[in-house]
Design a protein around this motif. Structure first.
Motif, PDB file in Angstrom:
ATOM      1  N   VAL A  49       0.849  -1.195   0.000  1.00 55.81           N
ATOM      2  CA  VAL A  49       0.000   0.000   0.000  1.00 55.81           C
ATOM      3  C   VAL A  49       0.883   1.243   0.000  1.00 55.81           C
ATOM      4  CG1 VAL A  49      -1.843   1.236   1.204  1.00 55.81           C
ATOM      5  CG2 VAL A  49      -1.768  -1.264   1.283  1.00 55.81           C
ATOM      6  N   TYR A  55      -5.883   6.978   1.617  1.00 50.01           N
ATOM      7  CA  TYR A  55      -5.576   5.936   0.638  1.00 50.01           C
ATOM      8  C   TYR A  55      -5.076   6.555  -0.659  1.00 50.01           C
ATOM      9  CZ  TYR A  55      -6.169   1.999  -2.548  1.00 50.01           C
ATOM     10  OH  TYR A  55      -5.946   1.023  -3.483  1.00 50.01           O
ATOM     11  N   LEU A  58      -2.204   1.344  -4.561  1.00 49.07           N
ATOM     12  CA  LEU A  58      -1.289   0.253  -4.280  1.00 49.07           C
ATOM     13  C   LEU A  58       0.005   0.461  -5.057  1.00 49.07           C
ATOM     14  CD1 LEU A  58      -3.728  -2.807  -4.496  1.00 49.07           C
ATOM     15  CD2 LEU A  58      -3.159  -1.422  -2.491  1.00 49.07           C
TER      16      LEU A  58
END
Length: 323
Positions: A49, A55, A58
């Motif tokens: 990650v 977020y 990836l």
């Protein structure tokens, strides 16, 4: 570390693209999700990650792990279904992606499927056409109901034709008021060119249905500028009920508002737009027990007769009233 569980958390994070929402979907705390992902990185000896305040996606290595995770979880689910099922009695979850305009048909199909196979749990997800195709390819979907004219011949998908989508202008009838027991009125056909100047609520441009509607107006020699846009078919219908707006709806959605007596639906013509809709699945993947059960129902004459009656085919006024 439970490898399959950690891989499931990784898939959830990739789908939700948000740590808190992924944790909620997995019924765990956000710290537990983060710890599991760190353990996964330690297991494979590489960052998975991208580290940021929120977020950020990836890493390239994480994308490779994600692809393997989806395959492993898919095979695990297939094995569970195989062991839990018996001949003619499939058990397990069926992930069904559906374009928003076909949701009424998909809901009817899922209910009939569950009634035929009580051990099956259909999970219906309203998704864009692109999300559906990606979901089938990455194995997060088992089956889809969508626009089949988007797919290339000889590609990775198999198609089971179901019905043709036709289009109607839906609006409030002048002076009409809600009346108990009244039904939607079916008016005379309307040319696309005559619909263009009306105050329209349409789906947003990224939706494939919007490209179909824009193409119809272009073929009629006119451009259209909607006064309202939405990515929700529910909003599309409610905007007509609650305001002075008009909307372009496929027959299946017109049928879903058939009890609104203050509305009228006018078949749109010149040009006549017909868009094929069908079930889509991966062509080469071995079907699971639940997918076999779903495809069997999709081929049955009783279901095909049902979907023909309730998809709102142009000129088939009964189909709109009986949905």
């Amino acid at each position: 570390m439970n490898l399959l569980t950690s891989l499931r958390y990784l898939v959830a994070l990739a789908e939700h693209r948000h740590f808190a929402r992924a944790a909620q979907a997995c019924h765990i705390t956000q710290p537990a999700l983060s710890n599991a992902l760190r353990a996964l990185e330690k297991e494979f000896g590489t960052p998975i990650v991208k580290r940021a305040r929120s977020y950020a996606g990836l890493t390239p290595e994480g994308e490779r792990v994600l692809a393997s995770a989806r395959r492993m979880l898919h095979e695990h689910a297939l094995l569970q279904q195989e062991l839990a099922s018996s001949a003619g009695q499939p058990r397990g979850r069926l992930q069904l992606g559906v374009v928003p305009t076909a949701v009424p048909v998909a809901a009817r199909f899922a209910a009939m499927l569950q009634a035929a196979h009580p051990g099956m749990v259909p999970v219906v997800r309203a998704l864009s056409s692109q999300e559906i195709e990606e979901g089938l390819e990455n194995l997060s979907l088992d089956l889809a109901l969508g626009f089949t004219d988007r797919l290339s011949q000889g590609g990775s998908f198999a198609v089971l034709p179901q019905y043709a989508e036709h289009y109607f202008l839906v609006r409030r009838r002048p002076g009409a008021k809600p009346q108990a027991g009244a039904s939607l009125h079916l008016g005379d056909a309307l040319r696309w060119a005559d619909a263009a100047p009306l105050p329209l609520c349409l789906l947003t441009p990224e939706m494939h249905n919007r490209s179909i509607v824009d193409s119809a107006f272009a073929r009629a020699g006119c451009a259209v500028q909607p006064v309202m846009e939405t990515s929700s078919v529910l909003t599309l219908a409610l905007s007509v009920l609650t305001g002075d707006l008009c909307s372009v709806l496929p027959g299946a959605l017109v049928g879903a508002v058939r009890s609104q007596g203050e509305l009228e639906a006018l078949a749109l013509v010149e040009p006549e737009m017909v868009t094929p809709v069908g079930f889509i699945h991966l062509a080469k993947a071995a079907p699971s027990r639940v997918l076999q059960g779903a495809l069997a129902l999709a081929r049955q004459e009783r279901w095909l007769a049902d979907v023909a009656q309730h998809s709102g085919a142009l000129g088939n006024e009964k189909s709109l009233m009986n949905f």
